[in-house]
Design an enzyme around this catalytic site. Structure first.
Site, PDB file in Angstrom:
ATOM      1  CG  ASP A 130      -1.978   0.821   1.252  1.00 31.85           C
ATOM      2  OD1 ASP A 130      -2.696   0.915   0.309  1.00 31.85           O
ATOM      3  OD2 ASP A 130      -2.089   1.604   2.305  1.00 31.85           O
ATOM      4  CD  GLU A 158      -2.166   2.615  -3.430  1.00 34.28           C
ATOM      5  OE1 GLU A 158      -3.234   3.118  -3.684  1.00 34.28           O
ATOM      6  OE2 GLU A 158      -1.482   2.477  -2.464  1.00 34.28           O
TER       7      GLU A 158
HETATM    8  C1  GLC Z   1      -4.282   2.943  -0.212  1.00 34.55           C
HETATM    9  C2  GLC Z   1      -5.532   1.916  -0.466  1.00 34.55           C
HETATM   10  C3  GLC Z   1      -6.693   2.758   0.003  1.00 34.55           C
HETATM   11  C4  GLC Z   1      -6.516   3.176   1.429  1.00 34.55           C
HETATM   12  C5  GLC Z   1      -5.314   4.157   1.452  1.00 34.55           C
HETATM   13  C6  GLC Z   1      -4.870   4.232   2.795  1.00 34.55           C
HETATM   14  O1  GLC Z   1      -4.298   4.112  -1.306  1.00 34.55           O
HETATM   15  O2  GLC Z   1      -5.697   1.414  -1.754  1.00 34.55           O
HETATM   16  O3  GLC Z   1      -7.716   1.902  -0.058  1.00 34.55           O
HETATM   17  O4  GLC Z   1      -7.710   3.838   1.827  1.00 34.55           O
HETATM   18  O5  GLC Z   1      -4.134   3.486   0.847  1.00 34.55           O
HETATM   19  O6  GLC Z   1      -4.350   3.042   3.457  1.00 34.55           O
END
Ligand code: GLC
Length: 553
Positions: free
Chosen positions: A205, A244
């Protein structure tokens, strides 16, 4: 194609299926999905053909960010089951040949995590430095906050100790400080724990936030990524980090580990995704073609992850204001469908107006673009969203198994949509019986994708088609070639492409029964149906019988 490729570098042509245990299948009748329910559905997932399951967070949580706010990294949210249920699930998935990865959310914890309670108890707490504190934070730019509907700053004042703590996301998610070696060790322990229980890797993440927002600044933030990747490889070769990293290509490429490929194994192509939507909105392949041409080659043994929708908002943050509004106008004109001023909280099938031909084309495009396809549960049956749910939860609704929903016998954890995407119109059971269904189309695409290593391993070239609406590309590897074409508009078109080194070859369509010939000069005419798609495999020209007999002599 070298053999070790397809098995060792498994993620290069994996089909990743993202699901939330909470909304997939309720196994104990309390309205909340759980590991027992999920385990019962593994044969469905294996039958669909996906090869790797990505589980959204399933850890204990106060649930203020749908589980992305964790209070214990080493156990299971009791609503979803026990560690025992988890291990049974992993074992069953492995038995059916499926790998499992999970969200690794270590940029922050919940403010309810015992570590944070300890850290905020006093400035002298031995855990104080596990988080990022400041007496006088730099003034921040409210336009940069991630969730502008709820936050206007990255810093929150802590009354008890009179300092501010950093939170890249919500204020109830204080940032962990990977500038502290103890925190880095703890993260390795978390990885090691879940790998020991059978995970093949993690979807990481918020990677840039994780390594950049720390104190003191890391001399080389990428060293931390190298360290965790090396740790994982020592423990279990072939384990991956799926990152991500929503950055422009130039900055993003460093997260693979430039040249070496020793950091994030697979990075989501956020730019390609946004350009694909712009192309679909304009019915013009141009933006996507330009992104594919500009996109850097990942280091050897790394890969792009391709997606059209995920569990978050469909972010359009890498487009211009004007481009974003083009997409809003085409696919989410009502304010209620938009979110954070930069995205949409809809699922793909409803954005495409439920037009099955167009939806099938969009997913064919997804599976044929160079990179590992990642799908979000329910995409395979064309589920819509429920705008009555708050914010991003609109797309995180219960999986639709049968015409009465089939997710749970109790009141489900989130509301089931009504109208043309309600379970009586869109569900697994009906689509299993319908050879023309989206579900069957997904099965076909996945089967073909897995049979065509050219797509995952090949060098790709975007071809000129002479028609704005048609995207064509070819993928070449070890003397094998696939030619792919997608018509983004709803008019039938004939396009001509030039295929060098394939003069006089035959093109066999792998989706329908059709063959095309490539002329002596390498040109080929591709008739394209409205929203049509073609996956063509090139094979050498057939040798006429008289030549063959000469050869035999
Ligand atoms: C990332 C996740 C999202 C979450 C954020 C904070 O962007 O994809 O769903 O709210 O991180 O953890």
């Amino acid at each position: 194609m070298r053999l070790t490729y397809t098995s060792d570098v498994w993620y290069k042509n994996a089909v990743v299926y993202c699901l939330d245990v909470e909304t997939f299948k309720d196994g104990n009748g309390d309205g909340v999905g759980d590991f027992r329910g999920l385990t019962q559905q593994i044969d469905y997932l294996a039958g669909l053909g996906v090869t790797c399951l990505w589980l959204m967070p399933f850890f204990p949580t106060p649930n203020r960010d749908d589980g992305y706010d964790i209070t214990d990294f080493y156990s299971i949210d009791p609503r979803l089951g026990t560690l025992g249920d988890f291990v049974e699930f992993v074992r069953t998935a492995h038995d059916r040949g499926l790998r499992v990865i999970a969200d690794l959310v270590v940029n922050h914890t919940s403010d309810q995590h015992p570590w944070f309670a300890q850290a905020r108890s006093s400035k002298d707490s031995p855990m104080r430095d596990w988080y990022v504190w400041s007496d006088t934070p730099e003034p921040d730019d409210p336009s940069q906050v991630v969730f502008p509907d709820k936050e206007n700053s990255f810093w929150e004042y802590d009354e008890g100790t009179g300092q501010y703590y950093l939170h890249s996301f919500y204020r109830h998610q204080p940032d962990l400080n990977v500038g502290n070696p103890e925190v880095r060790d703890e993260i390795a322990r978390i990885l090691g724990f879940w790998m020991e229980l059978g995970l093949s890797g993690f979807r990481v993440d918020a990677v840039p936030f994780l390594v950049e927002n720390v104190n003191p600044k890391l001399a080389n933030p990428h060293e931390f990524l190298q360290d965790i990747r090396a740790f994982m490889t020592r423990r279990k070769g072939g384990s991956i980090l799926l990152g991500e990293v929503n950055l422009p290509y130039k900055e993003l490429i460093r997260y693979f580990g430039e040249g070496l490929g020793d950091q994030i194994t697979v990075c989501f192509d956020f730019v390609g995704m946004q350009k694909a939507w712009l192309s679909m909105a304009r019915q013009d392949a141009g933006p996507l073609a330009a992104a594919l041409r500009e996109r850097p080659q990942p280091p050897k043994d790394c890969q792009w992850a391709m997606f059209l929708r995920n569990h978050d908002e469909l972010t359009l943050d890498k487009l211009t204001e004007e481009e974003r509004h083009e997409i809003f106008r085409a696919f989410g004109p009502h304010e209620d469908m938009q979110i954070y001023g930069r995205g949409l909280r809809r699922r793909l099938p409803s954005m495409l107006g439920g037009d099955l031909r167009r939806i099938k084309m969009a997913y064919s495009l997804l599976f044929s673009l160079p990179g590992t396809p990642v799908i979000f549960y329910g995409e395979e049956i064309g589920m819509g969203e429920n705008l009555d749910e708050e914010g991003r939860m609109a797309v995180r609704i219960p999986m639709q198994w049968s015409d009465d929903g089939g997710f749970s016998q109790a009141e489900p954890v989130r509301e089931i949509p009504e109208g043309s995407f309600a379970p009586d119109r869109v569900n697994v059971a009906d689509q299993k019986r319908d050879t023309n269904s989206l579900l069957r189309w997904f099965q076909l695409l996945i089967e073909r994708y897995r049979e065509c290593p050219e797509l995952a391993w090949g060098d790709y070239t975007v071809l000129d088609t002479g028609h704005d609406a048609v995207l064509a590309h070819r993928c070449d590897v070890d003397g094998a070639t696939m030619v792919i074409a997608h018509n983004l508009c709803d008019t039938a078109l004939d396009v001509e492409v030039t295929l060098t080194r394939l003069e006089r070859c035959r093109l066999t369509d792998l989706l329908v029964d059709d063959n095309l010939e490539i002329a002596d000069d390498g040109t080929a005419r591709l008739p394209m149906a409205p929203h049509g798609c073609r996956w063509l495999r090139a094979s050498p020209p057939e040798i006429p019988p008289e030549d063959a007999s000469i050869k035999a002599r």
